[in-house]
Design a protein around this motif. Structure first.
Motif, PDB file in Angstrom:
ATOM      1  N   ASP A  16       0.807  -1.223   0.000  1.00 57.61           N
ATOM      2  CA  ASP A  16       0.000   0.000   0.000  1.00 57.61           C
ATOM      3  C   ASP A  16       0.840   1.272   0.000  1.00 57.61           C
ATOM      4  O   ASP A  16       0.327   2.343   0.298  1.00 57.61           O
ATOM      5  CB  ASP A  16      -0.987   0.021   1.167  1.00 57.61           C
ATOM      6  CG  ASP A  16      -1.858  -1.217   1.234  1.00 57.61           C
ATOM      7  OD1 ASP A  16      -2.250  -1.709   0.162  1.00 57.61           O
ATOM      8  OD2 ASP A  16      -2.125  -1.706   2.336  1.00 57.61           O
ATOM      9  N   MET A  35      -0.486   3.990  -2.400  1.00 58.44           N
ATOM     10  CA  MET A  35      -1.829   4.512  -2.162  1.00 58.44           C
ATOM     11  C   MET A  35      -1.804   6.017  -1.942  1.00 58.44           C
ATOM     12  O   MET A  35      -2.830   6.676  -2.004  1.00 58.44           O
ATOM     13  CB  MET A  35      -2.475   3.803  -0.973  1.00 58.44           C
ATOM     14  CG  MET A  35      -2.821   2.351  -1.244  1.00 58.44           C
ATOM     15  SD  MET A  35      -3.913   2.124  -2.654  1.00 58.44           S
ATOM     16  CE  MET A  35      -5.418   2.790  -2.005  1.00 58.44           C
ATOM     17  N   ARG A  86       0.089   1.788   5.774  1.00 58.10           N
ATOM     18  CA  ARG A  86       0.859   0.830   4.989  1.00 58.10           C
ATOM     19  C   ARG A  86       0.958  -0.452   5.809  1.00 58.10           C
ATOM     20  O   ARG A  86       0.942  -0.418   7.037  1.00 58.10           O
ATOM     21  CB  ARG A  86       2.275   1.347   4.700  1.00 58.10           C
ATOM     22  CG  ARG A  86       2.357   2.333   3.575  1.00 58.10           C
ATOM     23  CD  ARG A  86       1.864   3.647   4.013  1.00 58.10           C
ATOM     24  NE  ARG A  86       2.125   4.681   3.010  1.00 58.10           N
ATOM     25  CZ  ARG A  86       1.447   5.800   2.992  1.00 58.10           C
ATOM     26  NH1 ARG A  86       0.495   6.010   3.862  1.00 58.10           N
ATOM     27  NH2 ARG A  86       1.718   6.711   2.099  1.00 58.10           N
TER      28      ARG A  86
END
Length: 73
Positions: A31, A34, A46
């Motif tokens: 992530d 993101m 994360r």
């Protein structure tokens, strides 16, 4: 891969990555990209993932480092 930690603190993530690297444990930070979706605000956490066979050792390392409160419940 099993989730070890979920945080939006980049310092904690960097520290965990260094600890895992020193212990020869492969970890993946998911992530990270993101931030593009959220506009780089750092709101979305994360995830630090490790192989299931390394999970117990990784948890011990975080406990020994004094950051066991970051472990995913």
């Amino acid at each position: 891969m099993i989730e070890l930690v979920r945080t939006n603190d980049p310092v904690v993530i960097s520290f965990i990555e260094a600890l895992m690297r020193d212990a020869d444990i492969v970890c993946l930070v998911a992530d990270q990209n993101m931030s593009i979706v959220e506009g780089s605000l750092g709101i979305l956490p994360r995830r630090v993932l490790v192989d299931e066979s390394d999970l117990a050792q990784a948890k011990r390392i975080l406990q020994d480092a004094g950051i066991a409160d970051e472990l995913r419940k």
